[in-house]
Scaffold this motif. Sequence first.
Motif, PDB file in Angstrom:
ATOM      1  N   CYS A 175       2.408   1.079   5.697  1.00  0.00           N
ATOM      2  CA  CYS A 175       1.056   1.082   5.144  1.00  0.00           C
ATOM      3  C   CYS A 175       0.007   0.525   6.083  1.00  0.00           C
ATOM      4  CB  CYS A 175       1.048   0.284   3.846  1.00  0.00           C
ATOM      5  SG  CYS A 175       1.608  -1.408   4.080  1.00  0.00           S
ATOM      6  N   GLU A 176       0.424  -0.191   7.128  1.00  0.00           N
ATOM      7  CA  GLU A 176      -0.580  -0.836   7.979  1.00  0.00           C
ATOM      8  C   GLU A 176      -1.274   0.201   8.870  1.00  0.00           C
ATOM      9  OE1 GLU A 176       0.852  -4.441   9.679  1.00  0.00           O
ATOM     10  OE2 GLU A 176      -1.084  -4.926  10.595  1.00  0.00           O
ATOM     11  N   TYR A 243      -3.100  -0.388   1.090  1.00  0.00           N
ATOM     12  CA  TYR A 243      -2.491  -1.498   1.825  1.00  0.00           C
ATOM     13  C   TYR A 243      -2.429  -2.703   0.904  1.00  0.00           C
ATOM     14  CZ  TYR A 243      -1.745  -5.066   5.334  1.00  0.00           C
ATOM     15  OH  TYR A 243      -1.228  -6.106   6.052  1.00  0.00           O
ATOM     16  N   PRO A 244      -1.335  -3.458   0.811  1.00  0.00           N
ATOM     17  CA  PRO A 244      -0.041  -3.358   1.485  1.00  0.00           C
ATOM     18  C   PRO A 244       1.080  -2.823   0.582  1.00  0.00           C
ATOM     19  CG  PRO A 244      -0.375  -5.593   0.688  1.00  0.00           C
ATOM     20  CD  PRO A 244      -1.443  -4.742   0.085  1.00  0.00           C
ATOM     21  N   GLY A 339       0.238  -4.554  13.798  1.00  0.00           N
ATOM     22  CA  GLY A 339      -0.970  -3.826  13.436  1.00  0.00           C
ATOM     23  C   GLY A 339      -2.186  -4.725  13.398  1.00  0.00           C
ATOM     24  N   MET A 341      -3.762  -5.777  10.824  1.00  0.00           N
ATOM     25  CA  MET A 341      -3.792  -6.683   9.689  1.00  0.00           C
ATOM     26  C   MET A 341      -2.856  -7.877   9.882  1.00  0.00           C
ATOM     27  SD  MET A 341      -5.932  -5.025   7.869  1.00  0.00           S
ATOM     28  CE  MET A 341      -5.900  -6.002   6.394  1.00  0.00           C
ATOM     29  N   CYS A 419      -0.582 -10.796   4.305  1.00  0.00           N
ATOM     30  CA  CYS A 419      -0.938  -9.392   4.552  1.00  0.00           C
ATOM     31  C   CYS A 419      -2.315  -9.273   5.180  1.00  0.00           C
ATOM     32  CB  CYS A 419      -0.872  -8.586   3.264  1.00  0.00           C
ATOM     33  SG  CYS A 419      -2.131  -9.043   2.064  1.00  0.00           S
TER      34      CYS A 419
END
Lengths: 541, 200
Positions: A175-176, A243-244, A339, A341, A419
């Motif tokens: 998801c990142e 996200y996430p 990533g 995040m 996250c």
Amino acid sequence: MRDIKSFVDAGVIGHFPGGIHPPERKSPANTVALRRPPLPSELILPLRQHIGPSGQCTVEVGDKVLKGQQLTEAQLSQGLPLHAPTSGTVSAIEERPMAHASGLPELAIVIQPDGEDRWITRQPLPNYRDCDRATLIETIQKAGIAGLGGAGFPTAQKLASQKPIQYLIINGVECEPYICADDRLMREHAIDIVAGIEILQFISNAGQVLLAIEDNKPEAIAAMREAIDGSDSIKLRVIPTKYPSGGEKQLIELLTGQQVPQGQLPLDIGLLMQNTGTAYAVKRAVIDGEPLLERVVTLTGDLMSQPGNVWALLGTPIAHLLAEGGFNADGDARVIMGGPMMGFTLPLTDVPVIKTTNCILTPSLQELPPAADEMACIRCGACADVCPATLQPQQLQWLAKAKDYDALESNDLFDCIECGACAYVCPSEIPLVHYYRKAKAEIRNIAREKAKAELARQRFERRQERLEREKQERLERHRKAAEARKKMQQEKAATETSDAASAANKPAQDKSSAVAAAIARAKAKKAAQQAANNTSDEENS
Amino acid sequence: MSIVVGLIAIGVLALIFGVILGFAAVKFKVESDPIVEQIDEILPQTQCGQCGYPGCRPYAEAIANGDEINKCPPGGEATIKQLADLMGVEAKPLDSAHGEEDVKKVAIIREDECIGCTKCIQACPVDAILGAAKQMHTVIEHECTGCDLCVEPCPVDCIDMVPVKAKPETWQWDLTSIKQNVAQAKNISSADTIPIKVVE
């Protein structure tokens, strides 16, 4: 709340609280086929690459190693062995800087590849269904496989649980933003991933498998759908992009409608989650007999002229991958591992790829502006709205700044999955996750110190006891010796007095002899005195 | 008549409660002053004696008897604050007569210089030094409290107190330390690095 079975059978997708929709930016990296960069000039293999203790080194400097040869021996339950990613020579075993935000060094085995890439004898198990569960778990453990999704938990240990598994969840969510390593792997190796999933299902004895993919990866979904076609135990679940969603607890809530209770593991409610990359590694380990030697790493960001996904050997220096991605270095460039995040800025680039490295991101300043100065919290509550763990990020931030560790724990700081959603939406640009990480590290440190103090206290008390005991023993010995001396003296005195008494009892008989004896004693004494005087005279003269 | 009944009833009750209390006093006997235990819990247990008492527990007893709470350099500000909370007194700065707060250290014996005299072994308050007469001694690192007591008795000065090394897993997310860590790491790394900006 419905039970897991009825929820899953209904085929619906649940939802989890919070979450954000940052720009995905998966292309252009996800449009290029997986490629293999040339061999680097050296491979740096940190002894510790996963959650758990490092193994004991079994090679020495100067040793020739073959591809797939074991380099370390795992000793404890959470330990994993390490293998040579290619054939070559062990050129050093020394501390090297690590792929960690701190830039601190750790012990690593450095291998100089010889370019021949010669394999050690492999022991594939193509008919794994004839093997028992323990053998397969051992094979996976010996292959050094740790969860490739991010946390790096030893896969074999997850599988070795004795708890019954109802559903095996395969996490292909990714998801990142930017990261597309699993996406590319699913597009190109769907058959192998499904083979790996089947092995995992066989070992865990799970009734059903749920394969989750976010709906922003249509090609991967199509490839996986084709690969699982015909299998009625593997169900594909396409989940909305948010996200996430790929967080373990979040994905479980999406797929089963259940929350994993605080302090418990998915295993406790009959669920087992594995990453698609891990499933692929399991297939290679069991069917091909190949240990975990490489992984897919996404190279992306505006400063790369050739973004894409590469098969990177473990231990490949990041600088080598940056060259492969066509990274244009300039003074202000940031290299982020992971990533945007959850990743961290690498303090230096000669650190190696490890088992949990999934992405190297080199954003330009326009693409990902550096953090602005922190402003005061205005209590807007935006962070609480997006927190997927329904925490109170602003409250945690106040408490972290006040170092109120008890309150942090009672406000469930350790449920935070870091996250970064809260920091993403914060209008005051507060680096919230940084405060949580710091507070967590401090709380763990206090716990460690406390355990150490307790150990020291016990050892101090034992020592005091020992010294006291030794002292008592010494005193006891002295007392006994003194008693023995006293007794001897008494006995001596007693015999003397009894002699005297017996002498006194018979005065008539022995009087003459007693007198004679006394005279003799006196004479002897006098003689002795005289002799002494003489000698002293001689000395004086 | 009713007065007698009342007196007897009260008397019996008194007897019963007396027995219960007597039993409880024996059964739930508190071994020592619990406040001493609580203070001892807070102290860092280095057993270094910098407070002037032979170990943390004696100092805990002294505090319970009214001694100052600011005599513990290894514990530093944090310990003083906790002690102040516990004892209900004002926190005060560390008494510098007993030493300054310092980074955590651990003793290391330069083993080739050790003559095996066992003096440090006798000085160690937590039995963290291993060795025998005329045999090399060594420090069990994770048992060492960094109390410094073994340095003085060593006749050949072969014991060093070195700061505990930071490890990635125990790093406290102190971003200002990154530059220093990198500089150290660069010294041991032979490969060239691409210069990149360290974000602070």
